[in-house]
Design a protein around this motif. Structure first.
Motif, short mmCIF file in Angstrom:
data_model
loop_
_atom_site.label_atom_id
_atom_site.label_comp_id
_atom_site.label_asym_id
_atom_site.label_seq_id
_atom_site.Cartn_x
_atom_site.Cartn_y
_atom_site.Cartn_z
N ARG A 16 -37.05 -21.63 -44.72
CA ARG A 16 -36.17 -22.79 -44.60
C ARG A 16 -37.01 -24.00 -44.19
O ARG A 16 -37.66 -23.98 -43.15
N GLU A 17 -37.01 -25.02 -45.04
CA GLU A 17 -37.86 -26.19 -44.83
C GLU A 17 -37.08 -27.32 -44.16
O GLU A 17 -35.89 -27.52 -44.42
N ALA A 18 -37.76 -28.06 -43.29
CA ALA A 18 -37.24 -29.29 -42.71
C ALA A 18 -38.41 -30.26 -42.62
O ALA A 18 -39.55 -29.91 -42.99
N GLU A 19 -38.18 -31.46 -42.14
CA GLU A 19 -39.25 -32.44 -42.06
C GLU A 19 -40.28 -32.02 -41.01
O GLU A 19 -39.96 -31.90 -39.83
N ALA A 20 -41.53 -31.78 -41.47
CA ALA A 20 -42.63 -31.36 -40.60
C ALA A 20 -42.25 -30.13 -39.78
O ALA A 20 -42.68 -29.96 -38.63
N PHE A 21 -41.48 -29.25 -40.37
CA PHE A 21 -40.96 -28.08 -39.66
C PHE A 21 -40.58 -27.03 -40.69
O PHE A 21 -40.13 -27.35 -41.78
N ARG A 22 -40.77 -25.78 -40.31
CA ARG A 22 -40.42 -24.70 -41.22
C ARG A 22 -40.00 -23.47 -40.42
O ARG A 22 -40.57 -23.19 -39.37
N THR A 23 -39.02 -22.77 -40.92
CA THR A 23 -38.66 -21.46 -40.37
C THR A 23 -38.92 -20.43 -41.46
O THR A 23 -38.46 -20.61 -42.59
N HIS A 24 -39.69 -19.41 -41.12
CA HIS A 24 -39.83 -18.34 -42.10
C HIS A 24 -39.36 -17.02 -41.51
O HIS A 24 -39.40 -16.80 -40.30
N VAL A 25 -38.90 -16.18 -42.40
CA VAL A 25 -38.31 -14.90 -42.03
C VAL A 25 -39.14 -13.79 -42.65
O VAL A 25 -39.46 -13.84 -43.84
N VAL A 26 -39.51 -12.80 -41.84
CA VAL A 26 -40.28 -11.67 -42.34
C VAL A 26 -39.52 -10.39 -42.06
O VAL A 26 -38.68 -10.32 -41.16
N ILE A 27 -39.85 -9.37 -42.83
CA ILE A 27 -39.31 -8.04 -42.57
C ILE A 27 -40.34 -7.26 -41.75
O ILE A 27 -41.47 -7.07 -42.21
N LEU A 28 -39.94 -6.85 -40.56
CA LEU A 28 -40.82 -6.06 -39.71
C LEU A 28 -40.38 -4.60 -39.74
O LEU A 28 -39.18 -4.30 -39.60
N PRO A 29 -41.32 -3.67 -39.93
CA PRO A 29 -40.96 -2.25 -39.90
C PRO A 29 -40.48 -1.83 -38.52
O PRO A 29 -40.69 -2.53 -37.52
N ASP A 30 -39.80 -0.69 -38.46
CA ASP A 30 -39.20 -0.22 -37.22
C ASP A 30 -40.19 -0.19 -36.06
O ASP A 30 -39.86 -0.60 -34.94
N ALA A 31 -41.41 0.30 -36.32
CA ALA A 31 -42.38 0.46 -35.24
C ALA A 31 -42.74 -0.88 -34.61
O ALA A 31 -42.99 -0.95 -33.39
N LEU A 32 -42.77 -1.95 -35.39
CA LEU A 32 -43.13 -3.26 -34.87
C LEU A 32 -41.93 -4.00 -34.27
O LEU A 32 -42.11 -4.99 -33.57
N ARG A 33 -40.71 -3.50 -34.52
CA ARG A 33 -39.52 -4.13 -33.94
C ARG A 33 -39.11 -3.48 -32.63
O ARG A 33 -38.27 -4.01 -31.91
N ALA A 34 -39.69 -2.33 -32.31
CA ALA A 34 -39.27 -1.60 -31.11
C ALA A 34 -39.44 -2.47 -29.86
O ALA A 34 -40.54 -2.93 -29.56
N THR A 50 -43.25 -17.58 -32.00
CA THR A 50 -42.18 -17.10 -31.13
C THR A 50 -41.00 -16.62 -31.96
O THR A 50 -40.55 -17.31 -32.88
N VAL A 51 -40.48 -15.45 -31.61
CA VAL A 51 -39.29 -14.92 -32.29
C VAL A 51 -38.10 -15.81 -31.96
O VAL A 51 -37.79 -16.05 -30.79
N THR A 52 -37.41 -16.31 -33.00
CA THR A 52 -36.24 -17.16 -32.78
C THR A 52 -34.93 -16.46 -33.14
O THR A 52 -33.87 -16.88 -32.68
N ALA A 53 -34.99 -15.40 -33.95
CA ALA A 53 -33.77 -14.66 -34.29
C ALA A 53 -34.17 -13.29 -34.84
O ALA A 53 -35.22 -13.15 -35.47
N ILE A 54 -33.31 -12.31 -34.57
CA ILE A 54 -33.51 -10.96 -35.09
C ILE A 54 -32.20 -10.51 -35.72
O ILE A 54 -31.16 -10.46 -35.05
N GLU A 55 -32.24 -10.21 -37.01
CA GLU A 55 -31.06 -9.75 -37.73
C GLU A 55 -31.45 -8.50 -38.50
O GLU A 55 -31.99 -8.58 -39.61
N GLY A 56 -31.22 -7.34 -37.90
CA GLY A 56 -31.65 -6.09 -38.50
C GLY A 56 -33.17 -6.04 -38.56
O GLY A 56 -33.83 -6.22 -37.54
N ASP A 57 -33.72 -5.84 -39.76
CA ASP A 57 -35.18 -5.79 -39.88
C ASP A 57 -35.77 -7.15 -40.21
O ASP A 57 -36.97 -7.28 -40.40
N ARG A 58 -34.92 -8.18 -40.24
CA ARG A 58 -35.38 -9.54 -40.54
C ARG A 58 -35.57 -10.32 -39.25
O ARG A 58 -34.63 -10.43 -38.44
N VAL A 59 -36.77 -10.87 -39.10
CA VAL A 59 -37.11 -11.58 -37.87
C VAL A 59 -37.56 -13.00 -38.23
O VAL A 59 -38.38 -13.18 -39.13
N SER A 60 -37.01 -13.99 -37.53
CA SER A 60 -37.28 -15.40 -37.84
C SER A 60 -38.27 -16.00 -36.84
O SER A 60 -38.26 -15.65 -35.65
#
Length: 209
Positions: A16-34, A50-60
């Protein structure tokens, strides 16, 4: 703090793009989300985010203007992968070297030498970083703790360069296996090396007549 021992790779699945700012979302496997919580630190290609949101295996994660300027995270697209390391905890084994997650600049991959069981990569760094490069010194490349095989000073033909040798395990666990000449990687200079070099420079400068 991080150790430069990459724990795996993660795919970017949304941006998600904004002016001079971006949020990206990655899929983290279970072991790295523990145990992962909002506000925790996770290194992406060596950049502390810094983690800003966690939705299932998707981390922002949010990327600020300076991060987009000095690192290769700003050119990522959906489907690209990043090296990932969770922040070190007291008592963890330090298999690499202490890293802050503060990328100083990018370096260009200028030469790649293939061998049956390893790969040698040569990188060219900005001139200001050349004084921190030493044979057998530590360096962070896309968040990976590596040992410099050889350092070369700048000359009339090119800027400062260094090479690293990668074993099959490093190639298997990181995105360096896919890097080709012309690609740009994130560089973090070993903090101890930086402190020593800059201290010596200040002492010598103070003694000049």
């Amino acid at each position: 703090m991080f150790t430069g021992i990459v724990q795996g790779t993660a795919e970017v699945v949304a941006i998600r793009e904004a002016e001079a700012f971006r949020t990206h979302v990655v899929i983290l496997p279970d072991a790295l989300r523990a145990g992962l919580e909002t506000g925790a630190s996770v290194a992406h290609n060596g950049v502390c985010l810094t983690v800003t949101a966690i939705e299932g295996d998707r981390v922002s994660f949010d990327l600020m203007r300076e991060t987009l300027k000095v690192s290769n995270l700003g050119v990522l697209g959906v489907g690209d992968r990043v090296n990932v390391e969770r922040a070190a905890r007291f008592g963890d084994e330090i298999g690499g070297h202490a890293m802050s997650g503060h990328v100083m600049a990018m370096a260009e991959l200028v030469e790649l030498d293939e061998a049956p069981n390893n790969r040698r990569l040569w990188f060219e760094v900005p001139h200001g970083l050349g004084r921190f490069l030493f044979d057998k010194g530590y360096i962070g490349v896309d968040g990976i703790s590596l040992t410099i095989g050889e350092a070369r000073r700048a000359d009339s033909a090119h800027g400062p360069r260094f090479c690293v040798d990668l074993i099959p395990e490093t190639l298997k666990r990181t995105i360096l296996v896919d890097r080709v000449p012309g690609d740009r990687v994130n560089i973090e200079i070993d903090p101890q090396t930086q402190a020593i070099v800059e201290t010596v420079e200040r002492v010598l400068a103070s003694r000049e007549p």
